[in-house]
Design an enzyme around this catalytic site. Structure first.
Site, PDB file in Angstrom:
ATOM      1  N   GLY A 159     -19.169  29.394   9.115  1.00 12.05           N
ATOM      2  CA  GLY A 159     -18.392  29.813  10.285  1.00 12.05           C
ATOM      3  C   GLY A 159     -17.617  31.090  10.022  1.00 12.05           C
ATOM      4  O   GLY A 159     -16.422  31.193  10.319  1.00 12.05           O
ATOM      5  N   ALA A 160     -18.317  32.104   9.499  1.00 15.66           N
ATOM      6  CA  ALA A 160     -17.624  33.329   9.068  1.00 15.66           C
ATOM      7  C   ALA A 160     -17.765  34.471  10.072  1.00 15.66           C
ATOM      8  O   ALA A 160     -17.426  35.611   9.763  1.00 15.66           O
ATOM      9  CB  ALA A 160     -18.138  33.761   7.701  1.00 15.66           C
ATOM     10  N   ARG A 205     -16.136  34.804  12.875  1.00 16.17           N
ATOM     11  CA  ARG A 205     -14.865  35.153  13.530  1.00 16.17           C
ATOM     12  C   ARG A 205     -13.741  34.297  12.958  1.00 16.17           C
ATOM     13  O   ARG A 205     -13.975  33.434  12.101  1.00 16.17           O
ATOM     14  CB  ARG A 205     -14.953  34.993  15.053  1.00 16.17           C
ATOM     15  CG  ARG A 205     -15.457  33.659  15.507  1.00 16.17           C
ATOM     16  CD  ARG A 205     -15.935  33.733  16.966  1.00 16.17           C
ATOM     17  NE  ARG A 205     -16.776  32.609  17.298  1.00 16.17           N
ATOM     18  CZ  ARG A 205     -16.333  31.441  17.749  1.00 16.17           C
ATOM     19  NH1 ARG A 205     -15.046  31.263  17.942  1.00 16.17           N
ATOM     20  NH2 ARG A 205     -17.155  30.461  18.013  1.00 16.17           N
ATOM     21  N   VAL A 257     -24.327  23.903  10.872  1.00 16.71           N
ATOM     22  CA  VAL A 257     -23.881  23.130   9.707  1.00 16.71           C
ATOM     23  C   VAL A 257     -23.854  21.626   9.963  1.00 16.71           C
ATOM     24  O   VAL A 257     -23.703  20.843   9.024  1.00 16.71           O
ATOM     25  CB  VAL A 257     -22.488  23.594   9.195  1.00 16.71           C
ATOM     26  CG1 VAL A 257     -22.563  24.985   8.602  1.00 16.71           C
ATOM     27  CG2 VAL A 257     -21.427  23.472  10.275  1.00 16.71           C
ATOM     28  N   ASN A 269     -15.732  26.043   6.169  1.00 20.08           N
ATOM     29  CA  ASN A 269     -14.747  26.472   7.169  1.00 20.08           C
ATOM     30  C   ASN A 269     -15.156  26.164   8.609  1.00 20.08           C
ATOM     31  O   ASN A 269     -14.297  25.951   9.459  1.00 20.08           O
ATOM     32  CB  ASN A 269     -14.521  27.980   7.008  1.00 20.08           C
ATOM     33  CG  ASN A 269     -13.814  28.581   8.213  1.00 20.08           C
ATOM     34  OD1 ASN A 269     -12.593  28.453   8.362  1.00 20.08           O
ATOM     35  ND2 ASN A 269     -14.577  29.215   9.108  1.00 20.08           N
ATOM     36  N   SER A 329      -6.892  20.709   8.308  1.00 19.53           N
ATOM     37  CA  SER A 329      -5.916  21.121   9.326  1.00 19.53           C
ATOM     38  C   SER A 329      -4.685  20.240   9.183  1.00 19.53           C
ATOM     39  O   SER A 329      -4.779  19.076   8.773  1.00 19.53           O
ATOM     40  CB  SER A 329      -6.492  20.930  10.729  1.00 19.53           C
ATOM     41  OG  SER A 329      -5.454  21.024  11.691  1.00 19.53           O
ATOM     42  N   TYR A 356     -10.873  15.294  16.304  1.00 20.87           N
ATOM     43  CA  TYR A 356     -10.565  16.402  15.385  1.00 20.87           C
ATOM     44  C   TYR A 356      -9.701  15.907  14.216  1.00 20.87           C
ATOM     45  O   TYR A 356      -9.961  16.237  13.050  1.00 20.87           O
ATOM     46  CB  TYR A 356      -9.848  17.497  16.177  1.00 20.87           C
ATOM     47  CG  TYR A 356      -9.566  18.767  15.422  1.00 20.87           C
ATOM     48  CD1 TYR A 356     -10.571  19.717  15.216  1.00 20.87           C
ATOM     49  CD2 TYR A 356      -8.295  19.044  14.926  1.00 20.87           C
ATOM     50  CE1 TYR A 356     -10.306  20.897  14.537  1.00 20.87           C
ATOM     51  CE2 TYR A 356      -8.019  20.224  14.254  1.00 20.87           C
ATOM     52  CZ  TYR A 356      -9.028  21.151  14.059  1.00 20.87           C
ATOM     53  OH  TYR A 356      -8.753  22.317  13.388  1.00 20.87           O
ATOM     54  N   LYS A 399     -10.629  16.005  10.242  1.00 15.60           N
ATOM     55  CA  LYS A 399      -9.844  16.786   9.280  1.00 15.60           C
ATOM     56  C   LYS A 399      -9.183  15.891   8.228  1.00 15.60           C
ATOM     57  O   LYS A 399      -9.037  16.293   7.073  1.00 15.60           O
ATOM     58  CB  LYS A 399      -8.802  17.629  10.028  1.00 15.60           C
ATOM     59  CG  LYS A 399      -9.426  18.707  10.923  1.00 15.60           C
ATOM     60  CD  LYS A 399     -10.243  19.687  10.104  1.00 15.60           C
ATOM     61  CE  LYS A 399     -10.875  20.784  10.927  1.00 15.60           C
ATOM     62  NZ  LYS A 399     -11.612  21.762  10.120  1.00 15.60           N
TER      63      LYS A 399
END
Ligand code: NAP
Length: 247
Positions: free
Chosen positions: A13-14, A16, A65, A91, A143, A156, A160
């Site tokens: 996830g690179a 942005r 992913v 990420n 997170s 979420y 996390k």
């Protein structure tokens, strides 16, 4: 001389946000970086172009992913291209926020697959090469919501929190191969993910942050570079970068 000269990294996830900042920070420190993205090819290419400006080496890797076969193919390509993989940064992540009364099964499954199953797929795909080289630095982006919970984020928060627990177990299992596994728990950070939150809710959130502002992707990226370059005896830990919103 950069402190990560000769090291090879893969950041999921690179294209942005936080992942972009991590890719840039690692490349600035001298690492060659594989840039994974799902669909934003132009943005991923822009990250590669920025790194090329200061002479860094990159490889673009499109892969979902949450799909284990795509992940295995992605890691294989990265290793074939650069010869090895030293640093894995898990990420990539998404939100599908709704209170549990409205949450659908798909909202739940998509977030768990993308945020948590991906960390298992990427780690297991990358670790054999790291074991062979007796070196690895795995950094998982969790997170503060995985520690504190948050209204409308059951899916979420579970993903996390799962990352934090997975990190500790992976750290125990891989320590003997000189592979460290740590997580970073950002608070509210200025990216497109946060931009989806309505402005009035953003104001309410900000009022609860002791430092009185949101975090910057670069502030998370610095901690990733620290763990990768200087974290030789740090494993199974979690670094909170949250302006004090959770202590
Ligand atoms: P973002 O700006 O929305 O960027 C998400 C990145 O993940 C994009 O590069 C996206 O690729 C990629 N991605 C999404 N689904 C993917 C998939 N299935 N396969 C591969 N790549 C995928 O998010 P962000 O705010 O930078 O968040 C990055 C990480 O930090 C996430 O794990 C997030 O949970 C965590 N985090 C963020 C905050 C915050 O406040 N922003 C706080 C705590 C933790 P495309 O561009 O191709 O779609």
């Amino acid at each position: 001389m950069g402190r990560l000269d000769g090291k090879i990294a893969l950041v999921t996830g690179a294209s942005r946000g936080i992942g972009r900042a991590i890719a840039l920070e690692l490349a600035h420190a001298g690492a060659s970086v594989s840039i994974n993205y799902l669909s934003a090819e132009d943005e991923a290419q822009a990250v590669a172009d920025e790194i090329a400006k200061f002479g860094g080496k990159t490889l673009l890797l499109q892969a979902n992913v949450s799909d284990k076969d795509q992940v295995r193919g992605m890691v294989k390509q990265a290793v074939e291209h650069f010869g090895q993989l030293d640093i894995l940064v898990n990420n990539a992540g998404i939100t599908r926020d709704r209170s549990m009364r409205k949450l659908t099964d798909d909202d739940w499954t998509e977030v768990i697959n993308t945020n948590l199953n991906s960390v298992y797929y990427c780690t297991t795909a990358a670790m054999q090469g790291m074991i062979d080289h007796k070196f690895g630095r795995i950094i998982n982006i969790s997170s503060y919501v995985g520690q504190a919970g948050n209204f409308g984020q059951a899916n979420y928060a579970a993903s996390k929190g799962g990352i934090i627990a997975f990190t500790k177990t992976a750290a125990i299992e891989l320590a003997k191969y000189n592979i460290t596994v740590n997580s970073i728990a950002p608070g509210f950070t200025l990216t497109e993910m946060l931009a989806k939150v309505p402005a009035n809710v953003q104001d309410q959130i900000k009022a609860k942050i002791p430092m009185g502002r949101f975090g910057l992707p670069e502030e998370v990226a610095k901690a990733v570079a620290f763990l990768a370059a200087d974290g030789d005896y740090i494993t199974g830990q979690q670094i909170n970068i949250n302006g004090g919103v959770y202590m």
